[in-house]
Write an enzyme that holds these catalytic residues in place. Structure first.
Site, short mmCIF file in Angstrom:
data_model
loop_
_atom_site.label_atom_id
_atom_site.label_comp_id
_atom_site.label_asym_id
_atom_site.label_seq_id
_atom_site.Cartn_x
_atom_site.Cartn_y
_atom_site.Cartn_z
N LYS A 128 -7.52 6.32 13.14
CA LYS A 128 -7.23 5.68 11.82
C LYS A 128 -7.21 7.04 10.69
O LYS A 128 -8.24 8.00 10.75
CB LYS A 128 -8.74 4.86 11.52
CG LYS A 128 -8.29 4.27 10.18
CD LYS A 128 -9.55 3.21 9.77
CE LYS A 128 -9.42 2.56 8.53
NZ LYS A 128 -8.17 1.68 8.26
N LYS A 162 0.07 0.05 13.79
CA LYS A 162 -1.29 -0.39 14.42
C LYS A 162 -1.23 0.10 15.76
O LYS A 162 -0.13 0.60 16.31
CB LYS A 162 -1.05 -1.91 14.57
CG LYS A 162 -1.07 -2.73 13.30
CD LYS A 162 -2.14 -2.89 12.68
CE LYS A 162 -1.89 -3.99 11.36
NZ LYS A 162 -2.05 -3.24 10.04
N HIS A 183 0.63 -1.10 0.08
CA HIS A 183 0.16 0.06 0.07
C HIS A 183 0.91 1.34 -0.04
O HIS A 183 0.52 2.25 -0.84
CB HIS A 183 -0.69 0.17 1.15
CG HIS A 183 -1.71 -1.22 1.56
ND1 HIS A 183 -2.33 -1.91 0.38
CD2 HIS A 183 -2.45 -1.97 2.61
CE1 HIS A 183 -2.96 -2.92 0.80
NE2 HIS A 183 -3.07 -2.97 2.13
C1 BG6 Z 1 -4.54 -4.74 4.64
C2 BG6 Z 1 -3.68 -5.10 5.93
O1 BG6 Z 1 -3.99 -4.89 3.51
O2 BG6 Z 1 -4.89 -3.36 4.75
C3 BG6 Z 1 -4.20 -4.79 6.94
O3 BG6 Z 1 -3.72 -6.61 5.56
C4 BG6 Z 1 -4.64 -3.44 7.27
O4 BG6 Z 1 -3.34 -5.02 8.21
C5 BG6 Z 1 -5.54 -3.16 6.02
O5 BG6 Z 1 -5.47 -3.08 8.71
C6 BG6 Z 1 -5.75 -1.58 5.84
O6 BG6 Z 1 -6.70 -1.07 5.01
P1 BG6 Z 1 -7.68 -0.11 5.25
O7 BG6 Z 1 -8.50 -0.11 4.03
O8 BG6 Z 1 -8.58 -0.26 6.39
O9 BG6 Z 1 -6.79 1.31 5.39
#
Ligand code: BG6
Length: 491
Positions: A344, A339, A239
């Site tokens: 968020k 984490k 990501h």
């Molecule tokens: C996933 C990870 O690809 O993305 C997770 O494996 C993570 O650990 C998640 O929590 C986060 O995605 P988003 O869309 O909630 O930011």
């Protein structure tokens, strides 16, 4: 193979009773139904290893949809129409004999076929081989696979080779769900539709870039998977490097999948290696201890259910990435993700350089640069921090920093922003690969990340501790402060 029509297709979903399918994929497919995007006659074969009947699986899916779809978006009639499309097939993925049932399920072999492997990556090769051996797929079949593709360069090559023995690259749709987020796609619009930014987007005008992807959640019952991966494999390799590529890439010639992916690969190839002697200054690795989350006490990583008490897996990474090319020479990209951080939040901050000659109050000099804030989640939008004169007779030429704001939900009165998986599934149905990751992107990203992981392993240093509910180890603040900068915090 781009198909923009709403054609009928068959979707075979391996791992249909797993967490991803139930939490993300079926709700996304339901939303496509609600939006009228599933063509009449399109069908879904849910495939898993649990003994169950179609009726039982439909019932279970209905319950999960009620849980995962917002009340205001749940329509019992639409759910019923949607579930009528779903059949269930019990299958041991490793047993070729069982695949005959999949072939028989297809009443019209000429329909588009999408195979979605929501399984551990170790299963991709077996499923692909068995599908081919039993003539369940052909050279038009589209195959969707989830991250992680392997846990390092070597294992990702094995998986990619196994898939490549059966499918051509133009049949493969490797998911990085961040690419399906509306605001991430908006980076392409922002950069390449606005000449204002296009002409300012380089080391002459930008001093540094920050990318933060913070989560308040902990491991959420995924200890087994996460402890093998850690934050660098789980988030940075995919990501965050994808976000970095979209910010740093050169303008593609057009919006085709290969034009965009070619430019992203050039960025990945130009990432400066982080060698052992650079680690102290360039990388911070953390693991959370007990603390608070949303005002409630939460356990530390090593106290989570199923934890191996001696684990040195990181739940936080901050690093300074540099791109060795003309556009970005001397512009650090500070990246952090973790984490159990306070909230968020995913955002990118572009810090522009100050004007070449400063003529205002010296004590306000620290204000003298523009910032572009791109909020990916929550409150998707953008803000450009500009400097204006503070109003009032007594203010003289005092400066004030204020935002030119664009919050998508308010400005465009957007009813809802589709979930990433809705967009991605819809693009697979259209056969459009531009939001999916090509093999070389995955492999170059591993090459860069593998070296950092090897440096950690060789140094034997444990991750630095941070209390749940804080912004990571203090070393992350020290890393950016050493360069005379700080992580952006909105006042
Ligand atoms: C996933 C990870 O690809 O993305 C997770 O494996 C993570 O650990 C998640 O929590 C986060 O995605 P988003 O869309 O909630 O930011």
């Amino acid at each position: 193979m781009v198909n923009n029509t709403n054609t009928r297709c068959d979707l075979m979903l391996f791992g249909a009773l797993g967490d991803l399918a139930q939490r993300k994929l079926f709700p996304a497919l339901y939303q496509l139904e609600r939006a009228g995007l599933l063509a009449q006659g399109s069908r879904i074969l849910a495939i898993a290893r649990t003994e169950a009947t179609t009726a039982e699986v439909r019932e279970q899916l209905l319950e999960k949809l009620r849980h995962h779809v917002k009340d205001s978006e749940f329509d019992a009639e639409v759910a019923n129409t949607f579930l009528q499309r779903v059949d269930y097939q019990l299958l041991d993925f490793t047993d070729p004999e069982g695949y005959g049932a999949l072939r028989e399920w297809r009443d019209e072999p000429n329909n588009e076929l999408i195979v979605y492997m929501a399984t551990p990556p170790s299963m991709y090769g077996v499923i692909a081989r068995n599908m081919k051996a039993t003539s369940c797929c052909n050279e038009k079949t589209r195959v969707v696979v989830e991250k992680p593709i392997g846990h390092d360069l070597e294992s990702s090559r094995v998986i990619n080779d196994e898939l490549g023995e059966v499918y051509n690259e133009n049949q493969l749709f490797r998911i990085d769900h961040y690419l399906g987020k509306e605001t991430v796609q908006n980076l392409i619009a922002l950069r390449f539709a606005n000449n204002l930014f296009a002409s300012q987007w380089d080391q002459n005008h930008i001093s540094h870039v920050e990318i933060t992807v913070a989560e308040s959640v902990g491991i959420e019952g995924r200890w087994g998977y996460f402890d093998q991966a850690g934050q660098i494999r789980d988030m940075i390799q995919n990501h965050l490097l994808q976000l970095l590529c979209l910010i740093a890439m050169d303008p593609p010639a057009d919006l085709s999948a290969d034009s965009i992916r070619d430019e992203k690969v050039k960025v990945l190839k130009a990432l400066k290696r982080i060698t052992p002697d650079m680690m102290d200054r360039y990388v911070v690795r953390g693991q959370y201890t007990a603390g608070t989350s949303n005002g409630k006490p939460v356990p530390g990583y090593l106290e989570e259910e199923g934890a191996n008490k001696g684990s040195a897996t990181e739940t936080f990474v901050a690093l300074k990435a540099e791109i060795d090319n003309w556009r970005w020479s001397g512009v650090p990209f500070y990246i952090r993700t973790g984490k159990r951080l306070p909230e968020k939040l995913s955002q990118i901050i572009i810090h522009f350089k100050p004007a070449p000659h400063y003529i205002f109050d010296p004590d306000q000099k620290h204000l003298a640069n523009n910032k572009l804030i791109i909020r990916l989640q929550p409150d998707e939008g953008m803000a450009l921090k500009i400097l204006t004169k503070d109003q009032g007779l007594d203010k003289g030429m005092r400066l004030r920093q204020g935002p030119l704001e664009l919050t998508f939900s308010e400005t465009f009165e957007t009813e809802r922003i589709p979930d990433a998986y809705e967009r991605l599934l819809w693009e697979v149905m259209k056969g459009n690969q531009y939001l999916f990751v090509r093999r070389d992107e995955v492999e170059y990203a591993w090459r860069w990340v593998d070296e950092i992981i090897a440096n950690w392993r060789d140094s034997g240093e444990p991750p630095k501790r941070y209390a749940a509910g804080t912004w990571g180890p203090v070393a992350s603040i020290a890393m950016i402060t050493r360069d005379g900068r700080s992580w952006y915090e909105d006042a």
